[in-house]
Design a protein around this motif. Structure first.
Motif, PDB file in Angstrom:
ATOM      1  N   VAL A   1       0.839  -1.202   0.000  1.00 36.23           N
ATOM      2  CA  VAL A   1       0.000   0.000   0.000  1.00 36.23           C
ATOM      3  C   VAL A   1       0.872   1.250   0.000  1.00 36.23           C
ATOM      4  O   VAL A   1       0.637   2.191  -0.764  1.00 36.23           O
ATOM      5  N   SER A   2       1.890   1.272   0.855  1.00 37.57           N
ATOM      6  CA  SER A   2       2.768   2.436   0.962  1.00 37.57           C
ATOM      7  C   SER A   2       3.534   2.675  -0.338  1.00 37.57           C
ATOM      8  O   SER A   2       3.630   3.813  -0.814  1.00 37.57           O
ATOM      9  N   LYS A   3       4.053   1.601  -0.923  1.00 35.31           N
ATOM     10  CA  LYS A   3       4.829   1.745  -2.158  1.00 35.31           C
ATOM     11  C   LYS A   3       3.957   2.211  -3.311  1.00 35.31           C
ATOM     12  O   LYS A   3       4.363   3.041  -4.127  1.00 35.31           O
ATOM     13  N   THR A   4       2.731   1.699  -3.378  1.00 32.98           N
ATOM     14  CA  THR A   4       1.818   2.085  -4.452  1.00 32.98           C
ATOM     15  C   THR A   4       1.471   3.565  -4.384  1.00 32.98           C
ATOM     16  O   THR A   4       1.414   4.251  -5.412  1.00 32.98           O
ATOM     17  N   GLN A   5       1.246   4.084  -3.179  1.00 32.51           N
ATOM     18  CA  GLN A   5       0.799   5.463  -3.023  1.00 32.51           C
ATOM     19  C   GLN A   5       1.941   6.468  -2.926  1.00 32.51           C
ATOM     20  O   GLN A   5       1.807   7.598  -3.391  1.00 32.51           O
ATOM     21  N   ILE A   6       3.055   6.071  -2.312  1.00 31.51           N
ATOM     22  CA  ILE A   6       4.151   7.020  -2.069  1.00 31.51           C
ATOM     23  C   ILE A   6       5.226   6.936  -3.138  1.00 31.51           C
ATOM     24  O   ILE A   6       5.794   7.953  -3.543  1.00 31.51           O
ATOM     25  N   GLY A   7       5.519   5.732  -3.616  1.00 30.61           N
ATOM     26  CA  GLY A   7       6.574   5.579  -4.608  1.00 30.61           C
ATOM     27  C   GLY A   7       7.790   4.896  -4.011  1.00 30.61           C
ATOM     28  O   GLY A   7       7.713   4.257  -2.957  1.00 30.61           O
TER      29      GLY A   7
END
Length: 247
Positions: free
Chosen positions: A82-88
């Motif tokens: 989730v974090s990687k998808t939204q933050i990069g």
């Protein structure tokens, strides 16, 4: 001046929200502050459940995870995705924050349906899920606001504020108000959904105590989990947006 006045009014409204009361409350006097005692009690219970579960699950970590360790590693991987998808690609430092938000809200929401809070009697009011109180959801929303301002300023410095005049300075008032309305929408969405779910269950239990409430409670558990995911996803999206500088 109009923009500044609107921003001050928005902040004042957000502060006034903390005084909203639904039903009776059990108050504690701490120093010169009056706090909702039942919210602190249930929040501590939720934190204890999280810390206890993690401690038991990973007290003897294995190279090949099994049982509780396997479950928590799956949860961690989910939060990372989730974090990687939204933050990069710079998501790493924000995984603990997003994970804490998700797990606290998730367990808080489920505690309202699964834990028998009502059997514990207080001098005033009654125990309920922490997220059933507007003060909790406002606090979580304000933490998210601090996080995305911090992320943007850390990444870009003072040039972060240049986003308010993009793509044109004409949008300055709207861009400023957008940042002040984000915590409002986050707090009201979570509070409204959890409060409505618990009220529906209470009403149905009083009317038809044996059959109908059961599927409604299962539906409430599902929607409670979805609300935790939505809050965590939006928090990560706001942080990513502040770091990238695009909408």
């Amino acid at each position: 001046m109009n923009v500044l006045s609107c921003s001050i009014n928005t902040l004042k409204e957000l502060y006034d929200i903390s005084g909203v009361e639904v039903g009776q409350h059990f108050y504690w006097q701490i120093g010169g502050f009056q706090v909702h005692g039942q919210v602190l009690i249930t929040s501590w219970v939720v934190i204890a459940i999280l810390l206890g579960s993690v401690t038991i699950a990973v007290r003897n970590p294995q190279t090949i995870p099994t049982g509780g360790q396997n479950f928590f590693e799956y949860v961690l991987e989910f939060i990372r995705d989730v974090s990687k998808t939204q933050i990069g690609e710079e998501y790493g430092p924000w995984v603990p924050f997003i994970g804490t938000m998700f797990l606290f809200i998730f367990v808080s929401n489920w505690s309202g349906a699964l834990l028998p809070w009502k059997i514990i009697e207080l001098p005033h009011g009654e125990l309920a899920a922490p997220t059933n109180d507007i003060n909790t959801t406002v606090a979580l929303a304000l933490l998210t606001s601090v996080a995305y301002f911090y992320a943007g300023l850390t990444k870009k410095g003072l040039s972060y504020f240049g986003k308010y005049i993009q793509p044109t300075p004409i949008l300055l008032p709207i861009n400023i108000l957008e940042d002040f309305t984000k915590p409002l929408s986050l707090s009201f969405r979570l509070f409204g959904n959890i409060l409505a779910d618990e009220l529906v269950v209470v009403v149905l239990v009083s009317l038809v105590p044996s059959v109908i409430p059961i599927p409604v409670m299962f539906l409430g558990l599902f929607t409670s989990g979805i609300q935790a995911l939505i809050f965590a996803t939006l928090a990560a999206a706001y942080i990513g947006e502040s770091m990238e500088g695009h909408h």
